[in-house]
Design a protein around this motif. Structure first.
Motif, short mmCIF file in Angstrom:
data_model
loop_
_atom_site.label_atom_id
_atom_site.label_comp_id
_atom_site.label_asym_id
_atom_site.label_seq_id
_atom_site.Cartn_x
_atom_site.Cartn_y
_atom_site.Cartn_z
N LEU A 11 0.83 -1.21 0.00
CA LEU A 11 0.00 0.00 0.00
C LEU A 11 0.86 1.26 0.00
CD1 LEU A 11 -2.71 -1.25 2.48
CD2 LEU A 11 -3.16 -0.48 0.14
N GLU A 12 1.94 1.26 0.75
CA GLU A 12 2.83 2.42 0.77
C GLU A 12 3.49 2.63 -0.59
OE1 GLU A 12 5.28 1.43 4.13
OE2 GLU A 12 3.89 2.39 5.56
N GLU A 13 3.89 1.53 -1.25
CA GLU A 13 4.46 1.64 -2.59
C GLU A 13 3.44 2.17 -3.58
OE1 GLU A 13 5.89 -2.31 -3.40
OE2 GLU A 13 7.52 -2.13 -1.93
N GLU A 14 2.21 1.68 -3.49
CA GLU A 14 1.16 2.15 -4.38
C GLU A 14 0.83 3.62 -4.10
OE1 GLU A 14 -1.47 2.05 -7.54
OE2 GLU A 14 0.10 0.63 -6.98
N ARG A 15 0.84 4.00 -2.83
CA ARG A 15 0.60 5.40 -2.46
C ARG A 15 1.67 6.30 -3.09
NH1 ARG A 15 1.48 6.62 3.54
NH2 ARG A 15 3.56 6.21 2.80
N ASP A 16 2.93 5.86 -3.03
CA ASP A 16 4.02 6.64 -3.62
C ASP A 16 3.85 6.79 -5.13
OD1 ASP A 16 5.09 6.90 -1.08
OD2 ASP A 16 6.64 5.35 -1.38
N ARG A 17 3.42 5.70 -5.80
CA ARG A 17 3.17 5.77 -7.25
C ARG A 17 2.04 6.75 -7.56
NH1 ARG A 17 4.61 0.25 -7.04
NH2 ARG A 17 2.51 -0.42 -6.64
N LYS A 18 0.97 6.69 -6.76
CA LYS A 18 -0.16 7.60 -6.99
C LYS A 18 0.27 9.05 -6.77
CE LYS A 18 -3.81 4.84 -7.56
NZ LYS A 18 -4.37 4.68 -8.88
N LEU A 19 1.07 9.31 -5.76
CA LEU A 19 1.53 10.68 -5.50
C LEU A 19 2.36 11.20 -6.67
CD1 LEU A 19 2.39 10.42 -1.70
CD2 LEU A 19 0.53 11.75 -2.74
N GLU A 20 3.20 10.36 -7.23
CA GLU A 20 4.00 10.76 -8.39
C GLU A 20 3.11 11.01 -9.61
OE1 GLU A 20 7.29 11.55 -8.83
OE2 GLU A 20 7.28 11.48 -6.63
N LEU A 21 2.12 10.15 -9.79
CA LEU A 21 1.18 10.32 -10.91
C LEU A 21 0.40 11.62 -10.75
CD1 LEU A 21 -0.25 9.32 -13.46
CD2 LEU A 21 -1.78 7.99 -11.98
N ALA A 61 -9.96 13.95 -15.58
CA ALA A 61 -10.60 12.71 -15.18
C ALA A 61 -9.58 11.76 -14.53
CB ALA A 61 -11.26 12.03 -16.37
N LEU A 62 -8.39 11.67 -15.12
CA LEU A 62 -7.33 10.84 -14.53
C LEU A 62 -6.92 11.38 -13.17
CD1 LEU A 62 -5.06 10.10 -17.62
CD2 LEU A 62 -6.40 8.44 -16.30
N LEU A 63 -6.86 12.69 -13.04
CA LEU A 63 -6.51 13.30 -11.76
C LEU A 63 -7.54 12.94 -10.70
CD1 LEU A 63 -4.45 15.31 -10.47
CD2 LEU A 63 -6.08 17.11 -11.03
N ASP A 64 -8.82 13.06 -11.03
CA ASP A 64 -9.89 12.70 -10.09
C ASP A 64 -9.83 11.23 -9.71
OD1 ASP A 64 -10.81 15.31 -10.12
OD2 ASP A 64 -12.45 14.90 -11.53
N GLN A 65 -9.61 10.37 -10.70
CA GLN A 65 -9.52 8.94 -10.45
C GLN A 65 -8.33 8.61 -9.55
OE1 GLN A 65 -8.65 6.57 -13.95
NE2 GLN A 65 -9.90 4.90 -13.20
N SER A 66 -7.22 9.25 -9.79
CA SER A 66 -6.03 9.02 -8.98
C SER A 66 -6.22 9.51 -7.55
CB SER A 66 -4.81 9.67 -9.62
OG SER A 66 -4.52 9.05 -10.85
N ARG A 67 -6.88 10.64 -7.39
CA ARG A 67 -7.17 11.16 -6.05
C ARG A 67 -8.05 10.16 -5.28
NH1 ARG A 67 -8.70 17.06 -7.98
NH2 ARG A 67 -6.67 18.05 -7.88
N GLY A 68 -9.05 9.61 -5.96
CA GLY A 68 -9.92 8.62 -5.34
C GLY A 68 -9.15 7.38 -4.92
N GLY A 69 -8.25 6.93 -5.79
CA GLY A 69 -7.43 5.77 -5.45
C GLY A 69 -6.53 6.05 -4.26
N LEU A 70 -5.98 7.25 -4.21
CA LEU A 70 -5.12 7.64 -3.09
C LEU A 70 -5.92 7.66 -1.79
CD1 LEU A 70 -2.32 8.54 -2.16
CD2 LEU A 70 -2.99 10.89 -2.71
N GLU A 71 -7.14 8.14 -1.85
CA GLU A 71 -8.00 8.14 -0.66
C GLU A 71 -8.26 6.72 -0.16
OE1 GLU A 71 -11.58 10.33 -1.53
OE2 GLU A 71 -10.46 12.18 -1.89
N GLN A 72 -8.49 5.79 -1.09
CA GLN A 72 -8.73 4.39 -0.71
C GLN A 72 -7.48 3.79 -0.07
OE1 GLN A 72 -9.95 2.80 -4.52
NE2 GLN A 72 -12.10 2.78 -3.87
#
Length: 117
Positions: A11-21, A61-72
């Motif tokens: 989850l931390e690795e995925e969070r880091d990827r989302k933050l970079e995206l 749309a990608l930004l919104d989707q990525s924000r939602g993923g980061l929240e999860q």
């Protein structure tokens, strides 16, 4: 027994990827907006490709989707900290490890994720 430490690392690795995206998407949107302001181009009638408005719409749309993923992801990390990770938020049943492998941020068992119950 769920290997919570392993899922926390995932989850931390995925969070880091989302933050970079998110950072890259914000930069792209800013660049397009700046270019659009400095230009007198009628891109709505350009037969060569997609419009700037379309590109901005997709990036937003990608930004919104990525924000939602980061929240999860952040919510899952909070469940780990609280000691409730891996249990369904609706029925408290243990979420199968295979499901957590596929979606480590999920708060629901299969039945509740699909709306069966």
């Amino acid at each position: 027994m769920i290997d919570v430490e392993r899922f926390q690392r995932l989850l931390e690795e995925e969070r880091d990827r989302k933050l970079e995206l998110l950072k890259a998407l914000r930069s792209d949107i800013s660049s397009v907006n700046l270019a659009r302001q400095d230009s007198n181009v009628d891109d709505e009638h350009d037969p060569e490709g997609s419009t700037i408005a379309f590109e901005l719409s997709q990036a937003s749309a990608l930004l919104d989707q990525s924000r939602g993923g980061l929240e999860q992801i952040n919510a899952a990390l909070q469940r780990i900290a609280a000691g409730s990770y891996g249990r369904c938020e609706v029925c408290s049943v243990t979420i199968p490890e295979g499901r957590l492998e596929a979606r480590p941020w999920t708060p629901f068992c299969v039945d509740h994720a699909s709306g069966k119950s």
